[in-house]
Design a protein around this motif. Structure first.
Motif, mmCIF file in Angstrom:
data_model
loop_
_atom_site.group_PDB
_atom_site.id
_atom_site.type_symbol
_atom_site.label_atom_id
_atom_site.label_comp_id
_atom_site.label_asym_id
_atom_site.label_seq_id
_atom_site.Cartn_x
_atom_site.Cartn_y
_atom_site.Cartn_z
ATOM 1 N N ASP A 1 71.336 8.986 44.909
ATOM 2 C CA ASP A 1 71.477 8.128 45.936
ATOM 3 C C ASP A 1 72.773 8.597 46.882
ATOM 4 O O ASP A 1 72.758 8.436 47.855
ATOM 5 C CB ASP A 1 71.815 6.654 45.702
ATOM 6 C CG ASP A 1 70.556 6.146 44.929
ATOM 7 O OD1 ASP A 1 69.488 6.507 45.227
ATOM 8 O OD2 ASP A 1 70.741 5.246 43.967
ATOM 9 N N VAL A 2 73.750 9.263 46.076
ATOM 10 C CA VAL A 2 74.971 9.956 46.686
ATOM 11 C C VAL A 2 74.395 11.061 47.827
ATOM 12 O O VAL A 2 74.710 11.215 48.639
ATOM 13 C CB VAL A 2 75.730 10.258 45.828
ATOM 14 C CG1 VAL A 2 76.841 11.158 46.500
ATOM 15 C CG2 VAL A 2 76.615 9.313 45.013
ATOM 16 N N THR B 1 75.008 18.440 39.616
ATOM 17 C CA THR B 1 74.818 19.343 41.024
ATOM 18 C C THR B 1 74.316 18.625 42.039
ATOM 19 O O THR B 1 74.795 18.628 43.080
ATOM 20 C CB THR B 1 73.484 20.222 40.430
ATOM 21 O OG1 THR B 1 73.833 20.895 39.552
ATOM 22 C CG2 THR B 1 73.052 21.286 41.714
ATOM 23 N N VAL B 2 73.439 17.597 41.975
ATOM 24 C CA VAL B 2 73.104 16.601 42.858
ATOM 25 C C VAL B 2 74.323 15.762 43.597
ATOM 26 O O VAL B 2 74.351 15.718 44.779
ATOM 27 C CB VAL B 2 72.105 15.641 42.488
ATOM 28 C CG1 VAL B 2 71.867 14.393 43.382
ATOM 29 C CG2 VAL B 2 70.733 16.459 42.230
ATOM 30 N N LEU B 3 75.126 15.559 42.600
ATOM 31 C CA LEU B 3 76.376 14.646 42.964
ATOM 32 C C LEU B 3 77.136 15.481 43.813
ATOM 33 O O LEU B 3 77.731 14.966 44.565
ATOM 34 C CB LEU B 3 77.048 14.204 41.544
ATOM 35 C CG LEU B 3 78.097 13.105 41.628
ATOM 36 C CD1 LEU B 3 78.113 11.984 42.614
ATOM 37 C CD2 LEU B 3 78.992 12.819 40.388
ATOM 38 N N ALA B 4 77.484 16.750 43.420
ATOM 39 C CA ALA B 4 78.437 17.638 44.002
ATOM 40 C C ALA B 4 77.869 17.799 45.542
ATOM 41 O O ALA B 4 78.702 17.681 46.560
ATOM 42 C CB ALA B 4 78.570 18.849 43.321
ATOM 43 N N ILE B 5 76.450 18.034 45.451
ATOM 44 C CA ILE B 5 76.060 18.328 46.881
ATOM 45 C C ILE B 5 76.237 17.042 47.776
ATOM 46 O O ILE B 5 76.682 17.303 48.888
ATOM 47 C CB ILE B 5 74.679 18.774 46.883
ATOM 48 C CG1 ILE B 5 74.536 19.974 45.936
ATOM 49 C CG2 ILE B 5 73.902 18.702 48.073
ATOM 50 C CD1 ILE B 5 73.162 20.669 45.624
ATOM 51 N N GLY B 6 76.075 15.806 47.245
ATOM 52 C CA GLY B 6 75.909 14.720 48.136
ATOM 53 C C GLY B 6 77.450 14.379 48.323
ATOM 54 O O GLY B 6 77.674 13.958 49.300
ATOM 55 N N TRP B 7 78.424 14.583 47.498
ATOM 56 C CA TRP B 7 79.770 14.192 47.669
ATOM 57 C C TRP B 7 80.282 15.065 48.882
ATOM 58 O O TRP B 7 80.882 14.823 49.706
ATOM 59 C CB TRP B 7 80.412 14.437 46.483
ATOM 60 C CG TRP B 7 82.070 13.868 46.486
ATOM 61 C CD1 TRP B 7 82.410 12.922 47.526
ATOM 62 C CD2 TRP B 7 83.040 14.151 45.715
ATOM 63 N NE1 TRP B 7 83.748 12.882 47.205
ATOM 64 C CE2 TRP B 7 84.173 13.621 46.186
ATOM 65 C CE3 TRP B 7 83.078 15.064 44.502
ATOM 66 C CZ2 TRP B 7 85.561 13.530 45.597
ATOM 67 C CZ3 TRP B 7 84.294 15.079 44.115
ATOM 68 C CH2 TRP B 7 85.551 14.168 44.322
ATOM 69 N N ALA B 8 79.859 16.474 48.649
ATOM 70 C CA ALA B 8 80.077 17.360 49.833
ATOM 71 C C ALA B 8 79.752 17.086 51.249
ATOM 72 O O ALA B 8 80.099 17.287 52.409
ATOM 73 C CB ALA B 8 79.786 18.962 49.372
#
Length: 201
Positions: free
Chosen positions: A34-35, A154-161
């Motif tokens: 969801d991020v 990986t998904v979290l890092a992309i979403g946060w960026a």
């Protein structure tokens, strides 16, 4: 039995989307996927529900090289969770008081666990994200916990960026959703009647 399973699947997918919207409106962080959807939504201007559908479709395409076969539940997961999440975002106001943020987030997390138990328990196939992890495990023998950790980090890092919401709720989600679903999935699994073999003498 078939009617009950279909009804359970549809109710579960609808509640899943509403649960996501509750955690988003809480404003204290959401789960990794969801991020990502939130980040893409912020960058593109597309509705969160539409982005959720599109992300699910992209993940579903990743099933092709791992030879994972979708069920009807998988397809409906891609189609229905986005609109139900968008409905929830329309219905639920943004929370600004800490007590209401915690309450709404906790309610959303609990509802997500129940919804997961309902839709998976119906037995019509996993969602795109869960199926990706189980498919990699089956194809190459990589432990599910390792696949899940790598994919979600990986998904979290992309979403946060991209500007997605990361906070204490993200940590709570990561720590609690697994044990909670471990309770709801067996509890809500539809038990199909066993076929009795005809015995002849």
């Amino acid at each position: 039995m078939h009617l009950r399973r279909v009804a359970q699947l549809l109710i579960g997918l609808f509640l899943y989307g509403v649960a996501i919207s509750m955690m988003l409106r809480a404003g204290i962080g959401v789960g990794p996927w969801d991020v990502l959807s939130q980040g893409v939504s912020l960058r593109t201007g597309l509705a969160f529900g539409l982005v959720t559908n599109l992300v699910g479709l992209v993940v579903l395409l990743l099933w092709i090289p791992i030879r994972q076969r979708p069920g009807i539940g998988t397809v409906l997961n891609v189609l229905l969770i986005g609109p139900s999440a968008q409905f929830g975002l329309w219905l639920i106001p943004q929370q600004t008081e800490l007590w209401s943020q915690i309450l709404i987030f906790a309610g959303g997390l609990a509802l997500l666990a129940v919804a997961t138990g309902l839709y998976i328990g119906a037995g019509y196939g996993p969602g795109p994200r869960d199926g990706l992890m189980t498919g990699v495990n089956r194809r190459w023998g990589t432990p599910i916990w390792l696949v899940r950790t790598i994919v979600e980090l990986t998904v979290l890092a992309i979403g946060w960026a991209l500007g997605g919401s990361v906070g204490v709720g993200t940590v709570a989600f990561a720590l609690l959703i697994g044990p909670m679903c471990n309770v709801t999935i067996p509890l809500l699994r539809v038990r199909r009647p066993e076929r009795k073999e005809l015995v002849t003498t």
